[in-house]
Motif scaffolding. Sequence first.
Motif, PDB file in Angstrom:
ATOM      1  N   LYS A  12       0.853  -1.197   0.000  1.00 17.21           N
ATOM      2  CA  LYS A  12       0.000   0.000   0.000  1.00 17.21           C
ATOM      3  C   LYS A  12       0.885   1.243   0.000  1.00 17.21           C
ATOM      4  CE  LYS A  12      -4.273  -1.481   2.264  1.00 17.21           C
ATOM      5  NZ  LYS A  12      -5.154  -1.255   3.429  1.00 17.21           N
ATOM      6  N   GLY A  71       0.843   5.759  -0.877  1.00 18.05           N
ATOM      7  CA  GLY A  71      -0.085   6.852  -1.110  1.00 18.05           C
ATOM      8  C   GLY A  71       0.302   8.143  -0.418  1.00 18.05           C
ATOM      9  N   ASN A 124      -1.647  12.040   1.124  1.00 14.43           N
ATOM     10  CA  ASN A 124      -2.880  12.660   1.584  1.00 14.43           C
ATOM     11  C   ASN A 124      -3.291  13.786   0.641  1.00 14.43           C
ATOM     12  OD1 ASN A 124      -2.595  11.021   3.903  1.00 14.43           O
ATOM     13  ND2 ASN A 124      -1.347  12.596   4.900  1.00 14.43           N
ATOM     14  N   ASP A 133      -4.622   9.534   2.665  1.00 14.14           N
ATOM     15  CA  ASP A 133      -4.330   8.448   1.725  1.00 14.14           C
ATOM     16  C   ASP A 133      -5.369   8.315   0.613  1.00 14.14           C
ATOM     17  OD1 ASP A 133      -2.007   7.785   3.102  1.00 14.14           O
ATOM     18  OD2 ASP A 133      -3.003   6.273   4.342  1.00 14.14           O
ATOM     19  N   LEU A 134      -5.830   9.440   0.103  1.00 11.49           N
ATOM     20  CA  LEU A 134      -6.846   9.393  -0.954  1.00 11.49           C
ATOM     21  C   LEU A 134      -6.247   9.231  -2.341  1.00 11.49           C
ATOM     22  CD1 LEU A 134      -9.549  11.978   0.184  1.00 11.49           C
ATOM     23  CD2 LEU A 134      -9.464   9.503   0.549  1.00 11.49           C
ATOM     24  N   THR A 155      -9.820  -5.942  -1.026  1.00 10.16           N
ATOM     25  CA  THR A 155     -11.258  -5.877  -1.301  1.00 10.16           C
ATOM     26  C   THR A 155     -12.066  -6.853  -0.452  1.00 10.16           C
ATOM     27  OG1 THR A 155     -11.052  -7.489  -3.107  1.00 10.16           O
ATOM     28  CG2 THR A 155     -10.880  -5.148  -3.687  1.00 10.16           C
ATOM     29  N   GLN A 193      -9.249  -6.655   4.638  1.00 12.63           N
ATOM     30  CA  GLN A 193      -9.826  -5.513   5.331  1.00 12.63           C
ATOM     31  C   GLN A 193      -9.986  -5.758   6.829  1.00 12.63           C
ATOM     32  OE1 GLN A 193     -13.311  -3.968   3.322  1.00 12.63           O
ATOM     33  NE2 GLN A 193     -12.172  -3.545   1.459  1.00 12.63           N
ATOM     34  N   LYS A 242     -15.674   9.747   3.279  1.00 14.77           N
ATOM     35  CA  LYS A 242     -14.661   9.751   2.213  1.00 14.77           C
ATOM     36  C   LYS A 242     -13.777   8.503   2.278  1.00 14.77           C
ATOM     37  CE  LYS A 242     -14.509  14.800   2.457  1.00 14.77           C
ATOM     38  NZ  LYS A 242     -13.699  15.988   2.806  1.00 14.77           N
ATOM     39  N   ASP A 243     -14.171   7.546   3.097  1.00 12.59           N
ATOM     40  CA  ASP A 243     -13.354   6.348   3.292  1.00 12.59           C
ATOM     41  C   ASP A 243     -13.193   5.577   1.982  1.00 12.59           C
ATOM     42  OD1 ASP A 243     -12.721   3.464   4.101  1.00 12.59           O
ATOM     43  OD2 ASP A 243     -12.675   4.456   6.049  1.00 12.59           O
ATOM     44  N   LYS A 244     -11.980   5.067   1.741  1.00 11.16           N
ATOM     45  CA  LYS A 244     -11.675   4.353   0.502  1.00 11.16           C
ATOM     46  C   LYS A 244     -12.454   3.046   0.377  1.00 11.16           C
ATOM     47  CE  LYS A 244      -7.324   4.173   1.540  1.00 11.16           C
ATOM     48  NZ  LYS A 244      -7.394   4.962   2.805  1.00 11.16           N
ATOM     49  N   LYS A 245     -12.972   2.534   1.500  1.00  9.41           N
ATOM     50  CA  LYS A 245     -13.670   1.249   1.456  1.00  9.41           C
ATOM     51  C   LYS A 245     -15.109   1.373   0.985  1.00  9.41           C
ATOM     52  CE  LYS A 245     -12.756   0.248   5.784  1.00  9.41           C
ATOM     53  NZ  LYS A 245     -11.930   1.424   6.139  1.00  9.41           N
ATOM     54  N   ARG A 274     -17.985   1.496  -1.469  1.00  4.85           N
ATOM     55  CA  ARG A 274     -18.200   1.112  -2.865  1.00  4.85           C
ATOM     56  C   ARG A 274     -19.685   0.875  -3.089  1.00  4.85           C
ATOM     57  NH1 ARG A 274     -13.447  -1.755  -1.528  1.00  4.85           N
ATOM     58  NH2 ARG A 274     -11.663  -1.316  -2.906  1.00  4.85           N
TER      59      ARG A 274
END
Length: 348
Positions: free
Chosen positions: A143, A145, A147, A153-154, A228, A232, A309-312, A314
């Motif tokens: 991982k 990334g 900020n 970490d977007l 995915t 997690q 705004k969490d990356k998880k 979907r």
Amino acid sequence: MKTVRVSTSRPYDIIIDKGALSDVANYIPENFAPPRKICLISDSTVNTSYSAPIKKSLTEAGYEVFKILFPSGEHSKNLTIYSNMLESLADEGFNKSDLILVLGGGTVGDIAGFVAGTYMRGVNYIYVPTTLLSIIDSAIGGKTGINLLGGKDLAGVFWNPSLVVVDPLVLDTLPEETLKDGMAEALKCAVVSDASLVSHIQDRRYDYIIDRCLSIKRPLVEVDEFDTGLRQLLSFGHTFGNVIEKVSSYNVSHGQAVALGMIAEAKAAFKAGYTNADISEELYKILEDLGFETEFRYRYNDVYSQAMKDKKIRDGFMNIVVPDVIGKCSIRKITVAELQEYIKAAFA
């Protein structure tokens, strides 16, 4: 010396050897032998403490070494510093046959790994982690990334290193606050997979902690490289923790934020009815004994707006980690509407 093989789409080894920092060139695989350039990327603090023996080892082995340095701290994980690094590589004539050596903790690994993953669409890099947190967490899994103004970490990519070299002796040089950050991530591993790890954390058995945490994370990374599904589970404490970092303007360390996040998420899962067990009080006591701040001082509106705004997230759903007991967790998919109620439950 111990070698852990990580069998992802780009397989790599994690070499654990006391004294490796001063002899790092000897661990580099033959297919990366000199002559070639090595760009050593680090922050200002780590550079002062650890870079001299590494540069000496590389130079004596025949590598042409140059450095890219940036100010230490999470604030440096931004577009400007990221862009400047890319331009510096180009100015040096760095190409895909060359190597990046990442020296530092999680912040350095995140931004330098992102540089490695995006320069010329991906170049090889070696990661030499220098904190407990980076050894047991950020150095494995690829991982990377930075900020954005909108959140932590977007922007980033999954880009595995070609090699990780761990020198456990660096832990002897770290201040207590830095070691504590790693203890929070170790406790996360205990909650997710192995309750017996808690006593080793409390006793500060670092060699055991490193081995056990890597053995917990490695199979999850291998089965779910791109985060995915089962991987997690390792985000326990991070849904709230990443928010805490952002709303504190990154003045709260990652480990401290995750510590508070684990307590909040355990409480939220119980109050929302997702589990019959409330382990938040048990976590509170363990973390307090380890010296962490345990009082949650943040406002619901701030937490909720950042969590959205969490990356998880979907397709209107998000996976959360539900602790059943310390040592066993499950993943639950909830709607965005349920996420709001879940966060409210932490404030109940």
